[in-house]
Design an enzyme around this catalytic site. Structure first.
Site, mmCIF file in Angstrom:
data_model
loop_
_atom_site.group_PDB
_atom_site.id
_atom_site.type_symbol
_atom_site.label_atom_id
_atom_site.label_comp_id
_atom_site.label_asym_id
_atom_site.label_seq_id
_atom_site.Cartn_x
_atom_site.Cartn_y
_atom_site.Cartn_z
ATOM 1 N N GLY A 24 0.786 -1.225 0.000
ATOM 2 C CA GLY A 24 0.000 0.000 0.000
ATOM 3 C C GLY A 24 0.817 1.272 0.000
ATOM 4 O O GLY A 24 1.853 1.384 -0.661
ATOM 5 N N ASP A 44 7.796 -4.242 8.940
ATOM 6 C CA ASP A 44 6.449 -4.748 8.685
ATOM 7 C C ASP A 44 6.279 -6.096 9.365
ATOM 8 O O ASP A 44 7.265 -6.806 9.632
ATOM 9 C CB ASP A 44 6.211 -4.897 7.176
ATOM 10 C CG ASP A 44 4.737 -4.848 6.803
ATOM 11 O OD1 ASP A 44 4.313 -3.832 6.235
ATOM 12 O OD2 ASP A 44 4.007 -5.816 7.099
ATOM 13 N N ASP A 65 6.253 -5.991 14.739
ATOM 14 C CA ASP A 65 4.853 -5.881 15.147
ATOM 15 C C ASP A 65 4.726 -4.567 15.896
ATOM 16 O O ASP A 65 5.312 -4.390 16.978
ATOM 17 C CB ASP A 65 4.478 -7.058 16.046
ATOM 18 C CG ASP A 65 3.029 -7.017 16.505
ATOM 19 O OD1 ASP A 65 2.358 -5.984 16.321
ATOM 20 O OD2 ASP A 65 2.570 -8.026 17.085
ATOM 21 N N ASN A 92 3.764 4.840 9.281
ATOM 22 C CA ASN A 92 2.684 4.539 8.341
ATOM 23 C C ASN A 92 1.856 3.325 8.737
ATOM 24 O O ASN A 92 0.678 3.249 8.422
ATOM 25 C CB ASN A 92 3.296 4.314 6.944
ATOM 26 C CG ASN A 92 2.318 3.693 5.986
ATOM 27 O OD1 ASN A 92 1.414 4.346 5.493
ATOM 28 N ND2 ASN A 92 2.485 2.402 5.718
ATOM 29 N N TYR A 164 -10.892 3.538 15.818
ATOM 30 C CA TYR A 164 -9.987 4.000 14.768
ATOM 31 C C TYR A 164 -9.883 5.520 14.774
ATOM 32 O O TYR A 164 -8.790 6.094 14.717
ATOM 33 C CB TYR A 164 -10.503 3.506 13.419
ATOM 34 C CG TYR A 164 -9.673 3.906 12.223
ATOM 35 C CD1 TYR A 164 -8.532 3.194 11.876
ATOM 36 C CD2 TYR A 164 -10.035 4.990 11.417
ATOM 37 C CE1 TYR A 164 -7.776 3.552 10.764
ATOM 38 C CE2 TYR A 164 -9.290 5.352 10.319
ATOM 39 C CZ TYR A 164 -8.163 4.622 9.992
ATOM 40 O OH TYR A 164 -7.410 4.991 8.898
ATOM 41 N N THR A 199 -6.525 1.252 -1.648
ATOM 42 C CA THR A 199 -5.588 0.215 -1.237
ATOM 43 C C THR A 199 -6.391 -0.952 -0.671
ATOM 44 O O THR A 199 -7.618 -0.894 -0.577
ATOM 45 C CB THR A 199 -4.606 0.732 -0.172
ATOM 46 O OG1 THR A 199 -5.347 1.087 1.004
ATOM 47 C CG2 THR A 199 -3.826 1.947 -0.672
ATOM 48 N N MET A 201 -7.028 -1.833 2.158
ATOM 49 C CA MET A 201 -7.833 -1.534 3.334
ATOM 50 C C MET A 201 -9.305 -1.321 2.993
ATOM 51 O O MET A 201 -10.192 -1.716 3.749
ATOM 52 C CB MET A 201 -7.279 -0.306 4.063
ATOM 53 C CG MET A 201 -7.989 0.009 5.366
ATOM 54 S SD MET A 201 -7.274 1.451 6.218
ATOM 55 C CE MET A 201 -5.698 0.812 6.736
#
Length: 259
Positions: A24, A44, A65, A92, A164, A199, A201
């Site tokens: 992404g 990542d 993580d 990010n 979120y 993306t 998501m």
């Protein structure tokens, strides 16, 4: 003039960490940082994809993580030990809209504590801990750039994504206080707030014609953004061209938040 502008947008000799760099917006940002001359560390949770991106751009990969401070500290240590320091941190990595109970997006009355904790751990605590461990090394280098990836949710509430939205709002406030605390040390901290971006998501949601129509008609430009349109802003904020930008909260949303 062209040569001078190219210099202002270049990052030769800089070392950048991109969290969530396997896919992404993060992957595109990692590619763009490398194109501008930076050495890039991909962090990542997806080891296979992350290593592939690092190999492609000539960077390095460290499995991370973002809910685990020890792994975040190891990410920073890897970067310093391998590349000599840190100049740029692009926070990010994050989790978004998901039907998984662990990352359930819902009004607060329907949000399990497990989902609340998991979303805030990754989307707010993770970036904060990355800053905690990276900033001392930036101070040693005489400065640096932190770019936090929030969301338009942080400045224009969106129904039904309470955890979120709270986490991304925290990122906006974190950005401002870091800009105040560390600006005198040459560390600039800025935040981008993307609107809807095509993306993984939200691609499943965009495949629904009704959702897609409702989404695009709510945006003045009448389309969702691309990963490159978000990533290029993050890279710009790390360059000398943005040398006097500190504490900015920058919507990248096709005009959505202008309404």
């Amino acid at each position: 003039m062209t040569t001078r502008m190219n210099e202002l947008l270049s990052l030769p000799g800089k070392v950048a960490i991109v969290t969530g760099g396997a896919a992404g917006q993060g992957r595109v940002a990692a590619e763009l940082f490398a194109q501008q001359g930076a050495t890039v560390v991909i962090a990542d949770i997806d080891a296979k994809a992350g290593a592939e991106v690092a190999d492609q751009i000539g960077g390095t990969f460290v499995a991370t993580d973002m809910a685990d401070e020890a792994q975040i500290a190891a990410m920073v240590a890897h970067t310093v030990e391998t590349h000599g320091g840190i100049d740029i941190l692009f926070n990010n990595a994050g989790v978004g809209f998901s039907a998984s109970p662990r990352f359930k997006m819902a009004p607060i009355t329907d949000t399990p504590l497990q989902a609340w904790d998991a979303i805030l751990d990754i989307n707010l605590r993770g970036p904060a801990m990355a800053c905690k461990h990276a900033i001392p090394h930036m101070v040693e280098r005489g400065g640096g750039a932190i770019i936090n990836n929030a969301s338009i949710n942080a400045i224009a509430g969106v129904n039904g994504a309470d955890a979120y939205t709270a986490a991304k709002g925290g990122i906006v406030s974190l950005t401002r206080v870091l800009a105040l605390d560390w600006g005198a040390k040459g560390i600039r901290t800025n935040c981008i707030c993307p609107g809807p971006v095509a993306t993984a998501m939200i691609n499943d949601l965009l495949d629904d014609p009704d959702f897609n129509s409702a989404m695009t008609t709510s945006i003045p430009m009448e389309r969702v953004g691309t990963a490159e349109e978000i990533a290029s802003v993050a890279v710009f904020l790390a360059t000398p061209a943005a040398a006097y930008i500190n504490g900015a909260i920058l919507p990248v949303d096709g005009g959505w938040s202008a309404k």
